[in-house]
Design an enzyme around this catalytic site. Structure first.
Site, PDB file in Angstrom:
ATOM      1  N   LEU A 129      45.377 -57.547  39.465  1.00  0.00           N
ATOM      2  CA  LEU A 129      44.075 -58.076  39.891  1.00  0.00           C
ATOM      3  C   LEU A 129      43.038 -56.974  40.114  1.00  0.00           C
ATOM      4  O   LEU A 129      42.009 -57.229  40.738  1.00  0.00           O
ATOM      5  CB  LEU A 129      44.246 -58.886  41.182  1.00  0.00           C
ATOM      6  CG  LEU A 129      45.000 -60.211  41.055  1.00  0.00           C
ATOM      7  CD1 LEU A 129      45.272 -60.796  42.444  1.00  0.00           C
ATOM      8  CD2 LEU A 129      44.192 -61.200  40.226  1.00  0.00           C
ATOM      9  N   SER A 130      43.268 -55.775  39.617  1.00  0.00           N
ATOM     10  CA  SER A 130      42.345 -54.678  39.899  1.00  0.00           C
ATOM     11  C   SER A 130      40.972 -54.889  39.253  1.00  0.00           C
ATOM     12  O   SER A 130      39.983 -54.318  39.707  1.00  0.00           O
ATOM     13  CB  SER A 130      42.932 -53.348  39.431  1.00  0.00           C
ATOM     14  OG  SER A 130      43.041 -53.318  38.029  1.00  0.00           O
TER      15      SER A 130
END
Length: 288
Positions: A129-130
């Site tokens: 999810l960066s």
């Protein structure tokens, strides 16, 4: 051929080699109706026997030929068909029975695919999810590898890259690949203050980030042949605050093709903007 008009009641055996015309004259009821001289009986007998043997041989040959033709011929036909069937029904499925042309086609396709992936573009899978909300876990993208042969990376480009030295120091290998957004290029001064990214003294309007950064970062000059990258999910991303060598960049994301409901281009409209300095910044910062 001499013809026999009247047959005697008893004919001397043809096996008697001493039988001649004189003996035949004893049979009053026997008459030859032919003007052609009759050959010696022994020769006649031999011809009859040869004819009989020849006819018998031809019959045998005919029978054998018929058997071979019916069984053998059928065997050649059916057997050949069986052999063909056995070839088709070999240990491998029919779709795996490649010809030379098929093999050439497959090898050419593999070579083209590898060349395309190595030099032109390649698909990538998003594992974290960066970069949320731009990319979610499971998204798939296409990264092109051509443009950076003609220009340097620009701010807002989304790039995939091999892990830089700062990440290798904490356990990542050179084979690990990451995806981040370029926020500054070589020579720029980057800082984070009061929840905003500031580049060369200008606050960036970043509508694509998930939430404002909850940390501060002192002004940092980007070294030559480096770029500065950050994740769009600023508080949940291992950002390369130590900057990223441009040589580690593999390519630029241009398309999200999966899932189908989120198909879209990933090239920012603000790529390579012309920036102006609105406030004075100290330019004598040491390079990092």
């Amino acid at each position: 051929m001499p013809s026999l008009s009247i047959f005697p009641t008893s004919l001397p055996s043809l096996q008697n080699p001493n039988l001649t015309h004189a003996h035949l004259s004893k049979f009053s009821n026997f008459r030859l109706n032919s003007t052609v001289p009759l050959p010696p009986l022994r020769t006649f007998r031999r011809r009859i026997l040869c004819k009989a043997l020849r006819d018998s041989g031809e019959d045998i040959k005919a029978v054998l030929k018929s058997d071979d033709g019916g069984g053998g011929g059928g065997g050649d036909g059916d057997g050949g068909g069986d052999r063909d069937a056995e070839k088709k029904e070999g240990p491998l499925p029919e779709w795996l029975n490649f010809t030379t042309d098929d093999a050439k086609t497959v090898l050419a396709a593999i070579a083209i695919s590898l060349a395309f992936r190595t030099f032109v573009a390649e698909p990538r899978y998003i594992p974290s999810l960066s970069m949320y909300p731009t990319f979610d876990v499971g998204d798939r993208i296409v990264a092109e590898k051509v443009s950076y042969h003609f220009r340097k990376p620009c701010a807002s480009d989304i790039v995939i890259f091999k892990s830089p030295p700062v990440l290798q120091e904490v356990g990542y290998s050179d084979d690990d690949v990451f995806i981040k957004r370029v926020v500054a290029k070589e020579g720029d001064i980057v800082e984070v203050r009061k929840g905003h990214l500031v580049v060369n003294g200008v606050e960036r309007n970043e509508e694509y980030i998930f939430e404002p950064p909850a940390y501060e970062m002192k002004p940092t000059r980007v070294p030559d042949n480096y770029v500065f990258v950050m994740g769009d999910n600023r508080n949940n991303s291992y950002d390369s605050h130590g900057s990223l060598p441009a040589k580690n960049i593999i390519g630029r994301s241009v398309l999200r093709y999966w899932p189908p409901t989120r198909i879209a281009g990933t090239i920012s409209k603000d790529s390579c903007p012309v920036e102006t300095t609105q406030e004075s910044v100290e330019t004598a910062l040491p390079s990092q």
